[in-house]
Design an enzyme around this catalytic site. Structure first.
Site, PDB file in Angstrom:
ATOM      1  N   ARG A   1      -1.333   8.108   6.361  1.00  0.00           N
ATOM      2  CA  ARG A   1      -1.672   8.834   7.570  1.00  0.00           C
ATOM      3  C   ARG A   1      -0.629   9.965   7.348  1.00  0.00           C
ATOM      4  O   ARG A   1      -0.896  11.382   7.550  1.00  0.00           O
ATOM      5  CB  ARG A   1      -1.574   8.209   8.693  1.00  0.00           C
ATOM      6  CG  ARG A   1      -1.496   9.125   9.808  1.00  0.00           C
ATOM      7  CD  ARG A   1      -2.031   8.373  11.191  1.00  0.00           C
ATOM      8  NE  ARG A   1      -1.350   7.451  11.517  1.00  0.00           N
ATOM      9  CZ  ARG A   1      -0.184   6.950  11.731  1.00  0.00           C
ATOM     10  NH1 ARG A   1       0.707   7.829  11.885  1.00  0.00           N
ATOM     11  NH2 ARG A   1       0.190   5.710  12.027  1.00  0.00           N
TER      12      ARG A   1
ATOM     13  N   TYR B   1     -18.609  29.235  17.644  1.00  0.00           N
ATOM     14  CA  TYR B   1     -19.567  27.820  17.359  1.00  0.00           C
ATOM     15  C   TYR B   1     -19.303  27.038  18.646  1.00  0.00           C
ATOM     16  O   TYR B   1     -18.677  26.813  19.218  1.00  0.00           O
ATOM     17  CB  TYR B   1     -18.536  27.369  16.255  1.00  0.00           C
ATOM     18  CG  TYR B   1     -19.176  25.691  16.180  1.00  0.00           C
ATOM     19  CD1 TYR B   1     -20.427  25.843  15.529  1.00  0.00           C
ATOM     20  CD2 TYR B   1     -18.405  24.691  16.115  1.00  0.00           C
ATOM     21  CE1 TYR B   1     -20.907  24.284  15.175  1.00  0.00           C
ATOM     22  CE2 TYR B   1     -18.863  23.300  15.886  1.00  0.00           C
ATOM     23  CZ  TYR B   1     -20.190  23.308  15.445  1.00  0.00           C
ATOM     24  OH  TYR B   1     -20.595  21.987  15.189  1.00  0.00           O
TER      25      TYR B   1
ATOM     26  N   ASP C   1     -10.747  31.160  12.833  1.00  0.00           N
ATOM     27  CA  ASP C   1     -11.655  30.079  12.210  1.00  0.00           C
ATOM     28  C   ASP C   1     -12.409  31.128  11.231  1.00  0.00           C
ATOM     29  O   ASP C   1     -13.219  31.934  11.468  1.00  0.00           O
ATOM     30  CB  ASP C   1     -12.582  29.669  13.279  1.00  0.00           C
ATOM     31  CG  ASP C   1     -13.752  28.662  12.474  1.00  0.00           C
ATOM     32  OD1 ASP C   1     -14.049  28.855  11.516  1.00  0.00           O
ATOM     33  OD2 ASP C   1     -14.219  28.000  13.461  1.00  0.00           O
TER      34      ASP C   1
ATOM     35  N   LYS D   1     -18.413  23.213   5.312  1.00  0.00           N
ATOM     36  CA  LYS D   1     -19.309  24.134   5.073  1.00  0.00           C
ATOM     37  C   LYS D   1     -19.285  24.644   3.680  1.00  0.00           C
ATOM     38  O   LYS D   1     -19.316  23.993   2.892  1.00  0.00           O
ATOM     39  CB  LYS D   1     -19.153  25.405   6.112  1.00  0.00           C
ATOM     40  CG  LYS D   1     -19.299  24.676   7.593  1.00  0.00           C
ATOM     41  CD  LYS D   1     -20.513  24.082   8.052  1.00  0.00           C
ATOM     42  CE  LYS D   1     -20.438  23.305   9.407  1.00  0.00           C
ATOM     43  NZ  LYS D   1     -19.670  24.059  10.404  1.00  0.00           N
TER      44      LYS D   1
HETATM   45  C1  LIG Z   1     -19.111  23.541  11.739  1.00  0.00           C
HETATM   46  C2  LIG Z   1     -18.413  24.458  12.374  1.00  0.00           C
HETATM   47  C3  LIG Z   1     -16.957  23.961  13.103  1.00  0.00           C
HETATM   48  C4  LIG Z   1     -16.803  22.519  13.184  1.00  0.00           C
HETATM   49  O1  LIG Z   1     -16.574  21.947  11.968  1.00  0.00           O
HETATM   50  P1  LIG Z   1     -17.068  20.407  11.596  1.00  0.00           P
HETATM   51  O2  LIG Z   1     -16.627  20.111  10.230  1.00  0.00           O
HETATM   52  O3  LIG Z   1     -18.445  20.455  11.820  1.00  0.00           O
HETATM   53  O4  LIG Z   1     -16.360  19.138  12.499  1.00  0.00           O
HETATM   54  C5  LIG Z   1     -16.217  24.893  13.614  1.00  0.00           C
HETATM   55  N1  LIG Z   1     -16.007  26.288  13.510  1.00  0.00           N
HETATM   56  C6  LIG Z   1     -17.300  26.693  12.669  1.00  0.00           C
HETATM   57  C7  LIG Z   1     -17.412  28.124  12.739  1.00  0.00           C
HETATM   58  C8  LIG Z   1     -18.409  26.034  12.188  1.00  0.00           C
HETATM   59  O5  LIG Z   1     -19.233  26.522  11.602  1.00  0.00           O
END
Ligand SMILES: *Cc1c(COP(=O)(O)O)cnc(C)c1O
Length: 382
Positions: free
Chosen positions: A46, A98, A172, A197
């Site tokens: 961890r 998101y 983000d 992604k």
């Molecule tokens: C998918 C997404 C998230 C969340 O991520 P996960 O890996 O699904 O938990 C956060 N921000 C954006 C812009 C996203 O497309």
């Protein structure tokens, strides 16, 4: 070295004892101590794991940060980062984002005492922002381009605003990846990714990555990563390293496909509007290309009716109707019932997310096949 080189070489010969070309998967919970009071540098997985560490160093290098962190999902990464704030702190947030992040803010962090003010940084002036910089404001959080309406926010100007008021700037960067946009180099403090992604890129893994600019802030994020424990396991760390190696070539082709699809949709009589930063005349295009080296491969579009949106979703054959984005397979999402369902309907409408809106993540299939699929799904006289 160029980012393409860093990506291709991720993990190569990092395991010095063996010379392994790929980073081995250290599938262990714990590590033996050589002697009392001594450590190999690893004690418990961890707190740190060699496979995860290579990945964490990778995101730090790619984003130009001092340190990186890998989490079990993008949401786990966001949750850990937001632990740095205290009850009473207010965060200014972009008004398009998101849906899962909105849910985290409104349904988990707000009841715990954090406050959020949503602002459209794309059509407000810097003087407007000044009015929001109150005593309790501690940070600005943005996506750019935003999910799903592809709004563009000016990173450097926001960074200057944050600097004037001693606010942290959190970005983000999921839609752009460090290959196209490096917010830390433009003045941001923390970059967060859903690595599920583009970074993973194969629709086969859930992960989150964080890169932090300065060591003191990084130490705080590390404290929460270790204390809360939502770390990425060694197998998924390895899979993400493997995915990252091809990011540069994937993204390039995905952008070419996306540009072709955006211009096709833009001319389609049954498509009302297309959101894609690569289109000429796109609002915010100038800002976007001042801070990013490519348009990305996300295309949002509005069709003429809700019925047509539902028809397209049921008729697509090659493209899958599915949540998520960034992978080699093209996916079509309906924000209304999927990614943005947790934003209350009136809020959603105010923000411009209608029941005619579709979000396409363009993959690596041949452009002609993608266009043919859209053509048969959209129907009508073209
Ligand atoms: C998918 C997404 C998230 C969340 O991520 P996960 O890996 O699904 O938990 C956060 N921000 C954006 C812009 C996203 O497309």
């Amino acid at each position: 070295m160029q980012l393409e080189t860093i990506l291709a070489q991720l993990g190569v010969r990092k395991d010095q004892g063996t010379g392994s070309i790929t980073m081995p998967i250290y599938q262990t919970a714990t590590f033996a101590h050589p002697a009392p009071g001594q450590s190999t540098g690893f004690d418990y997985s961890r707190s740190g794991n060699p496979t995860r560490q290579v990945l964490e160093e990778a995101i730090a290098a790619l984003e130009g940060g001092c340190r990186g962190f890998a989490f079990s999902s993008g949401m786990a990464a966001l949750t850990a980062v937001f632990q740095i704030f205290k009850p009473g702190d207010r965060i200014l947030v972009c008004d398009d984002l998101y849906g899962g992040t909105y849910r985290l803010f409104e349904q988990i962090l707000r009841p715990l005492g954090l406050a959020f003010t949503y602002l459209d940084f794309s059509n407000t002036s810097e003087e407007d922002w000044e009015n929001y910089a109150g005593q309790d404001v501690k940070a600005v959080f943005i996506e750019t381009p935003t999910n799903p309406l592809m709004k563009i926010y000016p990173l450097s100007r926001l960074a200057q605003f944050c600097q004037r008021h001693q606010l942290l700037l959190l970005v983000d960067n999921t839609f752009m990846t460090p290959l196209r946009q490096r917010p830390l180099l433009l003045g941001a403090d923390i970059v967060i990714h859903s690595a599920s992604k583009y970074l993973g890129g194969h629709n086969d893994l859930i992960a989150g990555l964080v890169a932090v600019k300065d060591p003191e802030l990084a130490e705080r994020v590390y404290f929460y990563q270790n204390a809360c424990g939502a770390i990425l396991g060694p197998q998924d760390s390895w899979l993400l390293l493997r995915g990252l190696k091809t990011l540069a070539v994937r993204l390039e082709r995905q952008e070419q496909n996306a540009a072709g699809i955006a211009s096709y949709l833009n001319k389609h009589p049954r498509v009302r509007k297309v959101w894609y930063p690569g289109l000429s005349e796109y609002p915010g295009r100038e800002w976007h290309f001042a801070q990013a080296s490519g348009p990305g491969a996300m295309v949002s579009f509005e069709v003429e009716s809700k019925e047509l949106a539902l028809e397209v979703l049921s008729k697509i054959r090659l493209i899958s109707f599915a949540e998520s984005l960034g992978g080699v397979e093209s996916l079509l999402t309906y924000p209304e019932t999927q990614t943005h369902a947790d934003i209350p309907e009136t809020e959603r409408r105010n923000r411009g997310i209608t029941d005619c809106l579709l979000r396409l993540s363009v993959g690596l299939e041949h452009l002609e096949d993608l266009l043919a699929d859209l053509e048969q799904a959209l129907g009508g006289e073209v």
